[in-house]
Design a protein around this motif. Sequence first.
Motif, PDB file in Angstrom:
ATOM      1  N   ASP A  61       1.099   4.173  -0.451  1.00 52.99           N
ATOM      2  CA  ASP A  61       0.617   4.360   0.538  1.00 52.99           C
ATOM      3  C   ASP A  61      -0.330   3.027   1.154  1.00 52.99           C
ATOM      4  O   ASP A  61      -1.191   3.539   1.912  1.00 52.99           O
ATOM      5  CB  ASP A  61      -0.418   5.452   0.380  1.00 52.99           C
ATOM      6  N   SER A  62      -0.333   1.939   0.512  1.00 53.03           N
ATOM      7  CA  SER A  62      -1.021   0.910   1.373  1.00 53.03           C
ATOM      8  C   SER A  62      -0.223   0.443   2.541  1.00 53.03           C
ATOM      9  O   SER A  62       0.952   0.609   2.790  1.00 53.03           O
ATOM     10  CB  SER A  62      -0.852  -0.342   0.573  1.00 53.03           C
ATOM     11  N   GLU A  63      -1.091  -0.343   3.314  1.00 49.33           N
ATOM     12  CA  GLU A  63      -0.554  -0.945   4.598  1.00 49.33           C
ATOM     13  C   GLU A  63       0.702  -2.116   4.114  1.00 49.33           C
ATOM     14  O   GLU A  63       1.424  -2.194   5.041  1.00 49.33           O
ATOM     15  CB  GLU A  63      -1.526  -1.473   5.488  1.00 49.33           C
ATOM     16  N   ASP A  64       0.250  -2.684   3.163  1.00 49.10           N
ATOM     17  CA  ASP A  64       1.116  -3.724   2.712  1.00 49.10           C
ATOM     18  C   ASP A  64       2.498  -2.990   2.473  1.00 49.10           C
ATOM     19  O   ASP A  64       3.476  -3.667   2.984  1.00 49.10           O
ATOM     20  CB  ASP A  64       0.856  -4.292   1.592  1.00 49.10           C
ATOM     21  N   PHE A  99       3.603  -0.203   3.834  1.00 46.58           N
ATOM     22  CA  PHE A  99       4.582   0.407   4.912  1.00 46.58           C
ATOM     23  C   PHE A  99       4.986  -0.887   5.934  1.00 46.58           C
ATOM     24  O   PHE A  99       6.031  -0.622   6.322  1.00 46.58           O
ATOM     25  CB  PHE A  99       3.652   1.342   5.746  1.00 46.58           C
ATOM     26  N   GLU A 100       4.186  -1.912   5.641  1.00 46.46           N
ATOM     27  CA  GLU A 100       4.646  -3.119   6.554  1.00 46.46           C
ATOM     28  C   GLU A 100       6.098  -3.477   6.069  1.00 46.46           C
ATOM     29  O   GLU A 100       6.855  -4.006   6.735  1.00 46.46           O
ATOM     30  CB  GLU A 100       3.977  -4.190   6.588  1.00 46.46           C
ATOM     31  N   SER A 156      -0.405   7.863   8.446  1.00 49.55           N
ATOM     32  CA  SER A 156      -1.498   7.692   9.096  1.00 49.55           C
ATOM     33  C   SER A 156      -1.555   6.570  10.329  1.00 49.55           C
ATOM     34  O   SER A 156      -0.667   6.114  10.431  1.00 49.55           O
ATOM     35  CB  SER A 156      -2.713   7.119   8.304  1.00 49.55           C
ATOM     36  N   ALA A 183      -2.954   3.804  10.710  1.00 46.68           N
ATOM     37  CA  ALA A 183      -2.895   2.589  10.067  1.00 46.68           C
ATOM     38  C   ALA A 183      -1.575   2.266   9.566  1.00 46.68           C
ATOM     39  O   ALA A 183      -0.811   1.313   9.632  1.00 46.68           O
ATOM     40  CB  ALA A 183      -4.021   2.271   9.037  1.00 46.68           C
ATOM     41  N   GLN A 184      -0.932   3.335   8.817  1.00 54.34           N
ATOM     42  CA  GLN A 184       0.436   3.141   8.258  1.00 54.34           C
ATOM     43  C   GLN A 184       1.403   2.921   9.464  1.00 54.34           C
ATOM     44  O   GLN A 184       2.410   2.253   9.276  1.00 54.34           O
ATOM     45  CB  GLN A 184       0.932   4.350   7.360  1.00 54.34           C
ATOM     46  N   ALA A 199       1.332  -0.558  10.518  1.00 56.61           N
ATOM     47  CA  ALA A 199       1.926  -1.553   9.625  1.00 56.61           C
ATOM     48  C   ALA A 199       3.455  -1.300   9.649  1.00 56.61           C
ATOM     49  O   ALA A 199       4.211  -2.382   9.516  1.00 56.61           O
ATOM     50  CB  ALA A 199       1.449  -0.977   8.236  1.00 56.61           C
ATOM     51  N   ARG A 220       4.501  -3.527  12.601  1.00 57.88           N
ATOM     52  CA  ARG A 220       4.387  -4.844  12.341  1.00 57.88           C
ATOM     53  C   ARG A 220       5.733  -5.483  11.690  1.00 57.88           C
ATOM     54  O   ARG A 220       6.209  -6.569  11.687  1.00 57.88           O
ATOM     55  CB  ARG A 220       3.051  -5.452  11.514  1.00 57.88           C
TER      56      ARG A 220
END
Length: 292
Positions: free
Chosen positions: A180-183, A185-186, A264, A266-267, A270, A273
């Motif tokens: 679930d981290s942005e890293d 999902f990117e 989310s 933010a996700q 990501a 990006r």
Amino acid sequence: MFHRITTAAKRCLPADVRTDIANRLVHARRAGKEPIAGLEWLFVANLPNSGSTALAMLLSTAPGATTLTDNGEAQWLMPRLSKGIERWNPEREIDYAMLRSVWIDAARRRGVGANALVVEKSPSNIVRLRALTETFSDMPVHTIVLTRDPYAVCASWAKRYPPAKLGRDWDARFVDMEADSEDLFEALGALYGARAQTLQACREIAQIVISYEELTEDPDRTVARLTAAIPRLAGMNSGAQVRVKDYAPQELSNMNAAQTARLSPAQRGAITRGLMPYRAVIETQGYALEDA
């Protein structure tokens, strides 16, 4: 006695080694034999979690259509096609003559008769689709490309595959990432983009390109399009109930909103990006990128 010792020794071998040995024996027995009379092949080029199971089940309602495994993915019959990250490597050495023998033998064991259509939709096929179609080129071969919204696909990947599994089976970059981290999902967005680029090249040999969205939102029209492109599919049941993963059998429906609702802001950003370097190919496939 020798046979019993040999059998016991085989049981000590890893499952993939035992399968490879069995495949080599199948290939040796089938060498030079004619394929099943009138056998045809239909390859679905797709990304994982893009609706290919639902499509394969729909295609399998055509008279005489079937799959070689219950989930429609014959990659699992050969370790080199299914084990680890290397299955996604287009340069990986594959014994296509053995693959042909194993798949035709699997058709025989499933009771496939004359004039049957085998539906095959292993996602990793996208990196070697042309070689696969050439392997069966003495028989009628059909190809469909299936696309799906990148945000829904990435959300499904994040839900179903923990980073350790992604790192073991898809790409080593995921091993040390947190769920679930942005890293994460990117990286999923970037992986989708790279695979979408590979999928785009499959269009060169496909008779038709369809999307998950049109398949689920207008099955009747999609069935008509598929039949027009591949007349062998005449007789499909657009109202058939399909069973996908752990969902109950149901008629085709668009699950994109339910998938992306878990993301989310933010996700989602990501994922955007990660997708950005592949924007052109994603837009060519009919999808728009959100704001990062």
